[in-house]
Scaffold this motif. Structure first.
Motif, short mmCIF file in Angstrom:
data_model
loop_
_atom_site.label_atom_id
_atom_site.label_comp_id
_atom_site.label_asym_id
_atom_site.label_seq_id
_atom_site.Cartn_x
_atom_site.Cartn_y
_atom_site.Cartn_z
N GLN A 214 1.19 -1.91 -11.47
CA GLN A 214 0.93 -1.69 -9.89
C GLN A 214 1.14 -2.94 -9.17
OE1 GLN A 214 -3.33 -0.86 -10.62
NE2 GLN A 214 -2.82 1.26 -11.11
N THR A 215 0.80 -4.02 -9.57
CA THR A 215 1.34 -5.41 -8.85
C THR A 215 2.92 -5.47 -8.77
OG1 THR A 215 -0.62 -6.38 -9.62
CG2 THR A 215 1.32 -7.79 -9.09
N LEU A 216 3.65 -5.03 -9.72
CA LEU A 216 4.91 -5.11 -9.64
C LEU A 216 5.45 -4.06 -8.61
CD1 LEU A 216 6.55 -5.35 -13.02
CD2 LEU A 216 6.63 -6.92 -11.17
N THR A 217 4.46 -2.87 -8.43
CA THR A 217 5.15 -2.00 -7.17
C THR A 217 4.91 -2.60 -6.09
OG1 THR A 217 4.42 -0.21 -8.72
CG2 THR A 217 4.33 0.40 -6.34
N LEU A 218 3.79 -3.25 -5.87
CA LEU A 218 3.48 -4.12 -4.30
C LEU A 218 4.66 -4.99 -4.19
CD1 LEU A 218 1.59 -4.66 -2.05
CD2 LEU A 218 0.48 -6.11 -3.39
N VAL A 219 4.81 -5.80 -5.16
CA VAL A 219 5.70 -7.04 -4.98
C VAL A 219 7.30 -6.53 -4.67
CG1 VAL A 219 6.78 -8.87 -6.24
CG2 VAL A 219 4.53 -8.50 -6.25
N LEU A 220 7.66 -5.62 -5.49
CA LEU A 220 9.20 -4.79 -5.35
C LEU A 220 9.04 -4.18 -4.11
CD1 LEU A 220 9.74 -3.55 -8.71
CD2 LEU A 220 10.62 -5.67 -7.64
N ALA B 129 0.68 -6.37 5.09
CA ALA B 129 0.21 -7.47 5.20
C ALA B 129 1.03 -8.77 4.19
CB ALA B 129 -1.41 -7.86 4.60
N THR B 130 1.46 -8.01 3.16
CA THR B 130 2.31 -8.98 2.41
C THR B 130 3.56 -9.25 2.93
OG1 THR B 130 1.07 -8.29 0.46
CG2 THR B 130 3.51 -9.09 0.02
N VAL B 131 4.09 -8.03 3.45
CA VAL B 131 5.48 -8.16 4.26
C VAL B 131 5.42 -9.22 5.54
CG1 VAL B 131 7.03 -6.82 5.74
CG2 VAL B 131 6.35 -5.86 3.62
N ILE B 132 4.14 -9.05 6.19
CA ILE B 132 4.12 -10.06 7.03
C ILE B 132 4.14 -11.43 6.76
CG2 ILE B 132 2.62 -10.78 9.14
CD1 ILE B 132 1.67 -7.91 9.55
N PHE B 133 3.60 -11.77 5.66
CA PHE B 133 3.46 -13.02 5.10
C PHE B 133 4.84 -13.64 4.52
CE2 PHE B 133 1.98 -16.10 1.75
CZ PHE B 133 1.54 -17.00 2.53
N ALA B 134 5.45 -12.88 4.01
CA ALA B 134 6.65 -13.17 3.01
C ALA B 134 7.83 -13.18 3.56
CB ALA B 134 6.59 -12.35 1.81
N LEU C 296 3.39 -12.23 -4.72
CA LEU C 296 2.30 -12.32 -5.61
C LEU C 296 1.14 -13.28 -5.42
CD1 LEU C 296 4.55 -13.06 -8.82
CD2 LEU C 296 3.19 -11.28 -8.59
N SER C 297 1.32 -14.27 -4.43
CA SER C 297 0.17 -14.91 -3.90
C SER C 297 -0.67 -14.02 -3.00
CB SER C 297 0.72 -16.04 -3.13
OG SER C 297 1.17 -15.84 -1.86
N MET C 298 -0.28 -12.90 -2.66
CA MET C 298 -1.02 -11.90 -1.92
C MET C 298 -1.84 -10.82 -2.54
SD MET C 298 -0.86 -12.98 1.22
CE MET C 298 -1.12 -11.10 2.12
N VAL C 299 -1.59 -10.83 -4.18
CA VAL C 299 -2.23 -9.84 -4.73
C VAL C 299 -3.82 -9.86 -4.64
CG1 VAL C 299 -0.15 -9.52 -6.33
CG2 VAL C 299 -2.03 -11.15 -6.70
N VAL C 300 -4.41 -10.92 -4.59
CA VAL C 300 -5.66 -10.99 -4.50
C VAL C 300 -6.21 -10.48 -3.06
CG1 VAL C 300 -7.89 -12.63 -4.43
CG2 VAL C 300 -6.04 -12.81 -5.86
N ILE C 301 -5.47 -10.99 -2.03
CA ILE C 301 -5.66 -10.42 -0.83
C ILE C 301 -5.63 -8.60 -0.77
CG2 ILE C 301 -5.21 -10.04 1.73
CD1 ILE C 301 -6.46 -12.82 0.76
N ALA C 302 -4.50 -8.28 -1.40
CA ALA C 302 -4.34 -6.94 -1.41
C ALA C 302 -5.52 -6.00 -2.23
CB ALA C 302 -2.98 -6.72 -2.01
#
Length: 283
Positions: A100-106, A166-171, A229-235
Motif C-alpha cells: 500500500q505504501t509502494l502504491t502511494l510512493v509510485l 500532499a505527497t506530490v506537493i511536497f516532493a 516515503l517521508s510523507m507516509v506518516v502524514i498520509a
C-alpha cells in the motif's frame, strides 16, 4: 501598559488567512464537480496499481524487484540488499502495508516526474521563468504539510487521494530542480554541435540534453521517492493505508514495539527503492 506603536501595527492586521479562506471557499463552491471527478479518476488509478502489486505472490514480486535491480545496476550486492529488505518487510508481517505504501510512493513519483521533468526542461531554457518559479518551489517544501492538508481534506475527503496530493506537493520541487540543473549543465559545445548539424530544438533536447542530464533526472527520481516515503506518516494521519498507519497507532498508544517495527520496515523500503533505482553517471 500598552505600546501605541505596537497597538497600531497589530490593529492593522493584514487579513491574509481570511482572504485565502474566502478564495478557497469560492473554488470549492464553483469547482466541486471537477474535484469530485478528479478524486474518482485518481482513486481508480490507485486501486489499479494497488491490485497489480497485490496480485503476485510475495516471493514472485521480490524476484521481480531483484530482476529490476540487476537490469539497472548489474551488481549482485545491490540485488542482495533489495532482496534482503523486501524479505525483511515480509518477515515482519508488513507486506500488505508495504504494498500500500509502494502504491502511494509510485503514484506520487509518476505524477511528480510526469510534471516535473517537462517543467524542469522548460525552466532550464527560460531562466526568467525559473527565477519566478523558485519561490513557489521553496513554498511547496517549506510550508508545513498540515497547512495545505486542510483544504486538500475538504476537497478530497479522507483516504489515499489527499495523501497522494500532499505527497506530490511536497516532493515535486526535487524533480523540477534536478531536471533543470541537469539540462542547464549540458556543455554548450554539445548543444552548439547539434545545432550546427541541423538538429531542431526537440531533437537537441531528446538526443543531447536529456541523455546528458539522465543521472541528474534519476537523482531527482531518487529524491522524489525518499521525500514521498517521508510523507507516509502524514498520509496515515489523513486515512491513507500503508506503513504510516501502524506508526500513527503506535504514537497514539505509546507502543514502542509497534513503532520501532513499522519504522524499521519504512527504512528497509527506503533502502530497497534507493538501491533499486540509483543510476550514477558513467565516466
Amino acid at each position: 501598559m500598552s505600546d501605541p506603536i505596537l497597538d497600531a501595527i497589530t490593529g492593522a492586521k493584514i487579513p491574509l488567512g481570511r482572504v485565502i479562506a474566502d478564495r478557497f471557499a469560492w473554488v470549492e463552491d464553483n469547482f466541486w464537480r471537477f474535484f469530485d471527478s478528479l478524486e474518482t479518476g485518481i482513486s481508480a488509478a490507485i486501486d489499479g496499481l494497488a491490485a497489480a502489486l497485490s496480485f503476485p505472490h510475495p516471493l514472485v514480486l521480490i524476484a521481480i524487484f531483484a530482476a529490476i535491480t540487476w537490469a539497472l545496476q548489474r551488481r549482485w550486492v545491490s540485488v542482495a540488499i533489495v532482496t534482503g529488505c523486501a524479505l525483511f518487510a515480509l518477515n515482519q508481517g508488513y507486506w500488505d502495508l508495504t504494498m500500500q505504501t509502494l502504491t502511494l510512493v509510485l503514484g506520487a513519483c509518476f505524477v511528480c516526474m510526469a510534471i516535473g521533468v517537462p517543467v524542469g526542461i522548460f525552466a532550464a531554457h527560460h531562466p526568467r521563468f525559473y527565477r519566478m518559479l523558485t519561490p513557489v518551489l521553496d513554498l511547496m517544501q517549506t510550508l508545513p504539510t498540515f497547512v495545505y492538508l486542510i483544504p486538500v481534506l475538504v476537497l478530497f475527503g479522507l483516504g489515499m487521494v489527499p495523501g497522494l496530493v500532499a505527497t506530490v506537493i511536497f516532493a515535486m520541487p526535487a524533480a523540477i530542480r534536478l531536471t533543470e540543473l541537469g539540462i542547464r549543465s549540458t556543455p554548450s559545445d554539445l548543444t552548439e554541435a547539434a545545432t550546427a548539424f541541423g538538429a531542431t530544438n526537440m531533437q537537441r533536447i531528446w538526443k543531447v540534453e536529456l541523455p546528458f542530464a539522465l543521472p541528474q533526472i534519476m537523482a531527482g527520481l531518487n529524491q522524489t521517492i525518499m521525500l514521498s516515503l517521508s510523507m507516509v506518516v502524514i498520509a496515515g494521519l489523513v486515512g491513507a493505508p500503508g506503513l504510516g498507519v501502524p506508526v500513527v497507532r503506535a504514537l497514539n498508544s505509546v507502543n514502542a514495539t509497534l513503532g520501532f517495527e513499522s519504522g524499521a520496515v519504512i527504512v528497509a523500503v527506503a533502502i530497497m527503492l534507493d538501491r533499486m533505482l540509483r543510476v550514477e553517471a558513467k565516466s
